[in-house]
Structures are given as structure tokens and as C-alpha cells.
Design a protein around this motif. Structure first.
Motif, mmCIF file in Angstrom:
data_model
loop_
_atom_site.group_PDB
_atom_site.id
_atom_site.type_symbol
_atom_site.label_atom_id
_atom_site.label_comp_id
_atom_site.label_asym_id
_atom_site.label_seq_id
_atom_site.Cartn_x
_atom_site.Cartn_y
_atom_site.Cartn_z
ATOM 1 N N GLY A 1 1.154 -1.345 0.004
ATOM 2 C CA GLY A 1 0.160 0.142 -0.228
ATOM 3 C C GLY A 1 0.804 1.139 -0.066
ATOM 4 O O GLY A 1 1.750 1.512 0.147
ATOM 5 N N PRO A 2 0.797 2.050 -0.660
ATOM 6 C CA PRO A 2 0.962 3.463 -0.121
ATOM 7 C C PRO A 2 1.288 4.251 0.908
ATOM 8 O O PRO A 2 2.237 4.946 0.947
ATOM 9 C CB PRO A 2 0.445 4.459 -1.282
ATOM 10 N N LEU A 3 0.980 3.715 2.200
ATOM 11 C CA LEU A 3 1.191 3.889 3.335
ATOM 12 C C LEU A 3 1.567 2.822 4.119
ATOM 13 O O LEU A 3 0.561 2.418 4.728
ATOM 14 C CB LEU A 3 0.159 4.752 3.772
ATOM 15 N N SER A 4 2.672 3.131 5.015
ATOM 16 C CA SER A 4 3.515 2.353 5.722
ATOM 17 C C SER A 4 3.498 3.250 7.392
ATOM 18 O O SER A 4 3.826 4.658 7.467
ATOM 19 C CB SER A 4 4.170 1.797 5.562
ATOM 20 N N SER A 5 3.645 2.201 8.132
ATOM 21 C CA SER A 5 4.051 2.886 9.777
ATOM 22 C C SER A 5 5.394 2.794 10.004
ATOM 23 O O SER A 5 5.577 1.708 9.204
ATOM 24 C CB SER A 5 3.236 1.912 10.863
ATOM 25 N N TYR A 6 6.324 4.489 10.066
ATOM 26 C CA TYR A 6 7.841 3.474 10.414
ATOM 27 C C TYR A 6 7.879 4.326 11.426
ATOM 28 O O TYR A 6 7.577 5.092 12.687
ATOM 29 C CB TYR A 6 8.288 4.765 9.575
ATOM 30 N N THR A 7 8.566 3.487 12.486
ATOM 31 C CA THR A 7 9.713 3.936 13.911
ATOM 32 C C THR A 7 10.468 4.599 13.610
ATOM 33 O O THR A 7 11.163 3.730 13.607
ATOM 34 C CB THR A 7 9.381 2.512 14.624
ATOM 35 N N PHE A 8 11.110 5.946 14.438
ATOM 36 C CA PHE A 8 11.938 6.563 14.213
ATOM 37 C C PHE A 8 12.933 6.096 15.433
ATOM 38 O O PHE A 8 11.907 5.197 16.591
ATOM 39 C CB PHE A 8 11.215 7.974 14.533
ATOM 40 N N PRO A 9 13.545 5.950 15.039
ATOM 41 C CA PRO A 9 14.936 5.699 16.908
ATOM 42 C C PRO A 9 14.784 6.785 17.716
ATOM 43 O O PRO A 9 13.765 7.956 17.501
ATOM 44 C CB PRO A 9 16.123 6.388 15.810
ATOM 45 N N GLY A 10 14.100 5.911 18.781
ATOM 46 C CA GLY A 10 14.114 6.820 20.386
ATOM 47 C C GLY A 10 12.770 6.635 19.848
ATOM 48 O O GLY A 10 11.698 7.042 21.231
ATOM 49 N N GLY A 11 11.749 5.800 19.223
ATOM 50 C CA GLY A 11 10.191 5.382 19.130
ATOM 51 C C GLY A 11 9.292 5.970 18.603
ATOM 52 O O GLY A 11 8.168 5.943 19.112
ATOM 53 N N HIS A 12 9.456 7.340 18.215
ATOM 54 C CA HIS A 12 8.255 7.718 17.489
ATOM 55 C C HIS A 12 7.752 6.796 16.254
ATOM 56 O O HIS A 12 8.358 6.635 15.523
ATOM 57 C CB HIS A 12 8.657 9.365 17.271
ATOM 58 N N VAL A 13 7.001 6.841 16.530
ATOM 59 C CA VAL A 13 6.030 5.687 15.132
ATOM 60 C C VAL A 13 5.290 7.059 14.335
ATOM 61 O O VAL A 13 4.085 7.638 14.417
ATOM 62 C CB VAL A 13 4.577 5.350 15.761
ATOM 63 N N GLY A 14 6.243 6.994 12.971
ATOM 64 C CA GLY A 14 5.388 8.103 12.221
ATOM 65 C C GLY A 14 5.065 7.109 11.020
ATOM 66 O O GLY A 14 4.012 5.862 10.446
ATOM 67 N N TRP A 15 5.491 7.666 10.012
ATOM 68 C CA TRP A 15 4.712 7.544 8.371
ATOM 69 C C TRP A 15 5.951 7.026 7.402
ATOM 70 O O TRP A 15 6.705 8.580 7.079
ATOM 71 C CB TRP A 15 3.504 7.728 7.903
ATOM 72 N N LEU A 16 5.911 6.552 6.522
ATOM 73 C CA LEU A 16 6.119 5.628 5.781
ATOM 74 C C LEU A 16 5.249 6.297 4.205
ATOM 75 O O LEU A 16 4.632 5.339 4.173
ATOM 76 C CB LEU A 16 7.120 5.048 5.250
ATOM 77 N N VAL A 17 5.546 7.123 3.403
ATOM 78 C CA VAL A 17 5.157 7.111 2.329
ATOM 79 C C VAL A 17 5.248 6.968 0.582
ATOM 80 O O VAL A 17 6.935 7.787 0.886
ATOM 81 C CB VAL A 17 4.486 8.800 2.166
ATOM 82 N N THR A 18 4.843 5.693 0.195
ATOM 83 C CA THR A 18 5.677 5.064 -0.996
ATOM 84 C C THR A 18 4.931 5.604 -2.150
ATOM 85 O O THR A 18 5.076 5.254 -3.239
ATOM 86 C CB THR A 18 5.499 4.187 -0.401
ATOM 87 N N GLY A 19 3.509 5.761 -2.151
ATOM 88 C CA GLY A 19 3.152 6.043 -2.705
ATOM 89 C C GLY A 19 2.456 7.354 -3.757
ATOM 90 O O GLY A 19 2.712 8.373 -3.137
ATOM 91 N N TYR A 20 2.179 7.349 -4.833
ATOM 92 C CA TYR A 20 2.847 8.775 -6.433
ATOM 93 C C TYR A 20 1.766 9.463 -5.333
ATOM 94 O O TYR A 20 1.420 10.796 -5.403
ATOM 95 C CB TYR A 20 2.924 8.172 -7.522
ATOM 96 N N ASP A 21 0.618 9.342 -5.609
ATOM 97 C CA ASP A 21 -0.388 9.791 -5.398
ATOM 98 C C ASP A 21 -0.556 10.440 -4.106
ATOM 99 O O ASP A 21 -0.927 11.803 -4.058
ATOM 100 C CB ASP A 21 -2.023 9.754 -6.014
#
Length: 401
Positions: free
Chosen positions: A34-54
Motif C-alpha cells: 500500500g502507499p502508506l506504511s507505519s515507520y518507527t523512528f529512532p527513539g520510538g516515535h511512530v510516524g509514517w513512510l509514504v511510498t505512493g505517487y498520489d
């Protein structure tokens, strides 16, 4: 209930063996989910990885997502909860409006398509001079140091009005500043030294303006410190990316002989070839944004304060946007890449980069019809450091003298 959210725990940089031009497999796998994934940053912040064009275009055009550095989290380094300071005056890439537009607007008229076309003849001269030097030295050569780096460096020097005698030392200063492998302390020293050097240049233009972009900007309400920062942005945006496009683009041409043959046979393909190389290679790999408020994105709620990693290289290989996205095809009909970004932060120097590539690639392959790699392709050392830019560290080439 929606589909389960794909999770990514580390931001990969390594490419698959034998596939130096394709995004890391882990990023392609995330896009397949899918175009949006969860991403855990160093330090524990849970953010986002956006991979889709639109979705990436949506984020880039939405003022609810901020570019300000003080809101950013590093995707791979834990700073122990410390907040980054705002960027110095003039460094508008990491600012939001209205500050961003205050610095960008005075530059917009200086990087128009028309003005860049007028610059083409000078780019052709600079390109020819470096190809002459390569030919005179004879094979083999490192295309990065002989051609890909010095051509955009010299063009930037001319735009900023660096005196001819100072250009070699300026270029050395640029390379030190842009060294992605430098240790933090060395990088900070190079940054300060580069700003100081640009400060000296601004002062010289104040005292004695010449025919260049920096001199024109001195006739405004911008302070010397602001002009320093703006000049630094022009350096950073106009040098490393174009240098890597020239080198990595040549590598791609040599690994796709059918496309190289098509370009040689039909010079009218040059513009389309440049756009396709920009899409296919996506040397600007990732950029960051931070949500200023809760935003619905891709069927999910992105909470205020959440950091987002925007993966340009997967967006430009998105199968929902491009037919056969992993194929390099100079006759492709579905254009519209995001290699230069989108929205108010879209690359200001994109027309200059296009001029340098439209001149550089045909001139290089025309001058050296037998151009080829001087080492096996698998021995080409790629940039795998934690940098936003993809490229090669060197590109040994040879030709029939």
C-alpha cells in the motif's frame, strides 16, 4: 475494519545486488502493501513512510504538512529527544510560508525556462571544455571527477558570480561541504567554512556588483546573512543532485545499450530521455514532512506532530502511475515524475538541471562513441551512506582513443 497497516522499522539504503538503479527491495515491498506504511523512528516515535505517487503529491501540496527543520525527526539517528534548531535566515528549503516565499520569490525570475535557455550556450562551452580535457588526458577516466562534478560546479560559480581565479578553491569547498560521509564535526566545520566563504562573496557583490544572480539580489531588502543562506541553498540544490544525475545517468545509459543507441540515433529524444532518467533514477531519494494538525491521508489519520518520510524513488516507480515502472524507456508516454518534488517547494533549479543534462548526455556520448565502463558493473561503488542523494562514488570509464 481496514486492511492491516504495513510496518517498516528501518530505512534501507542498500540496493539489491545487480540492481543499482532500483529502489531498495524493502521499500518496494512496502509499496506493494500500500502507499502508506507505519515507520518507527529512532527513539520510538511512530510516524509514517509514504511510498505512493498520489499520496506523496498530496502531502507536498498540503500546507498542513510542514518543512520546518525544528519539527523534523531524523529517520535513522536518535538525537535523544533534542529538538533541532530552526535553519538560519535564507535557507528556505526547510521553512514554511510566509518565510519560505519571502526568500523563494526573488529567485523565481532568475531560474525561468527562458533564462535557462539563454544560459544553454555557456553550459555547452563548459561541457565541451571538460570533454576536451578528458579526451586530451586519454582513457581511462573517472567520470565523476572529470565531468559530472565540475560541470555543474562551474555553472553554479558563474551564476553566483564567483571570480574565475577563485573557482577551483570554491569547488573544493563545495565538495567538502557536500561530503555525505563526513563525520558530524567535520560536516559542521565544512558548513561553517562554506557559509563564511559565501559571506565574503556577498560582501564583494555589495561593494562591486557584477552580472550574476547574487549581485542582482543585493538590490533588495535582503540582509547579507539572508543572502548567504540563499546562496547556500542554491549550492546544495544545484550541485550534488545534478552531479549525481550526470554520473548515474551515464551508468544507466551504459547498462541499457538499446536506450543509448536510440538516443544516439535520434537526438530529438533528448528531452524525453532526460525526463525518463530523472524518473527512473530518482537521485533525490527521500524527503521529510511533519503534520501540523490531524490529517486524513490514505484512509488513515496522521496525528499532529507525526513525522513522514516521503520516498520519491518508490513514487516514481509506482505501478499505479507508470506502466512497467522498472523499465527504462525513452519513448515512455506516461510522464509526470516527482523527481523535482511538487507544490511550493518544487525544485527551483529544475530548469537549470535540465539544461545541464540535455547538453551533457548527448555531448558525452557523441564525443566518445565507444564509451564503456572500465571495470565490471558490479565493481562500481554506489553511495549507500545515509544521504538523501543516490549516486555513484566514482564511475571509471574508457573509450577507444
Amino acid at each position: 475494519m481496514g486492511d492491516p497497516l504495513h510496518t517498516v522499522s528501518t530505512l534501507p539504503t542498500a540496493r539489491r545486488p545487480g540492481c543499482p538503479f532500483d529502489p531498495p527491495e524493502e521499500l518496494l515491498e512496502a509499496r506493494r502493501h500500500g502507499p502508506l506504511s507505519s515507520y518507527t523512528f529512532p527513539g520510538g516515535h511512530v510516524g509514517w513512510l509514504v511510498t505512493g505517487y498520489d499520496l506523496i503529491k498530496s502531502v507536498l501540496s498540503d500546507p498542513r504538512f510542514s518543512s520546518r527543520r525544528e519539527f523534523m525527526r531524523h529517520p535513522t539517528v536518535d538525537y535523544g529527544g533534542l529538538q533541532l534548531p530552526p535553519v538560519p535566515p535564507g535557507e528556505f528549503l526547510l521553512m514554511d510560508d510566509p518565510e519560505h516565499s519571502r526568500y523563494r520569490k526573488p529567485l523565481m525570475g532568475k531560474f525561468t525556462v527562458r533564462r535557462m535557455r539563454l544560459l544553454t550556450e555557456r553550459v555547452e562551452q563548459i561541457t565541451a571544455e571538460h570533454l576536451d580535457a578528458m579526451e586530451e588526458s586519454g582513457p581511462p577516466a573517472d567520470l565523476v571527477s572529470a565531468f559530472a562534478k565540475p560541470v555543474p560546479a562551474m555553472v553554479i560559480c558563474e551564476l553566483l558570480g564567483v571570480p574565475a581565479a577563485d573557482r577551483p578553491s570554491f569547488q573544493a569547498q563545495f565538495e567538502s561541504f557536500m561530503d555525505a560521509e563526513a563525520q558530524d564535526e567535520d560536516a559542521a566545520t565544512a558548513y561553517t567554512a562554506t557559509r563564511d566563504r559565501l559571506g565574503e562573496l556577498v560582501a564583494a557583490k555589495r561593494a562591486q556588483p557584477t552580472d550574476d544572480v547574487l549581485s542582482e539580489l543585493t538590490d533588495s531588502d535582503l540582509t547579507d546573512e539572508e543572502l548567504q543562506g540563499m546562496a547556500l541553498v542554491l549550492l546544495a540544490a544545484g550541485l550534488d543532485t545534478t552531479a549525481n544525475m550526470l554520473a548515474l545517468g551515464t551508468f544507466a545509459l551504459l547498462r541499457h545499450p538499446e536506450q543509448l543507441a536510440a538516443l544516439r540515433a535520434d537526438p530529438g529524444l533528448t528531452d524525453r530521455a532526460v525526463e525518463e532518467l530523472l524518473r527512473y533514477l530518482s537521485v533525490g531519494k527521500t524527503f521529510m514532512r511533519t503534520a501540523l494538525e490531524d490529517v486524513r491521508l490514505g484512509g488513515r489519520t496522521v496525528r499532529a506532530g507525526s513525522s513522514l518520510i516521503l520516498s520519491y524513488n518508490t513514487a516514481n516507480r509506482d505501478p499505479e502511475r507508470f506502466t512497467d515502472p522498472h523499465v527504462l524507456d525513452f519513448r515512455r508516454q506516461d510522464g509526470g515524475h516527482v523527481a523535482f518534488g511538487h507544490g511550493i517547494h518544487q525544485c527551483l533549479g529544475q530548469q537549470l538541471a535540465r539544461v545541464e543534462m540535455r547538453v551533457g548526455f548527448p555531448a558525452l556520448v557523441g564525443r566518445f562513441p565507444s564509451l564503456r565502463l572500465a571495470v565490471p558493473a558490479e565493481e562500481i561503488v554506489m553511495r549507500t551512506e545515509l544521504s538523501d542523494i543516490h549516486g555513484v562514488k566514482s564511475l571509471p570509464v574508457t573509450w577507444d582513443a
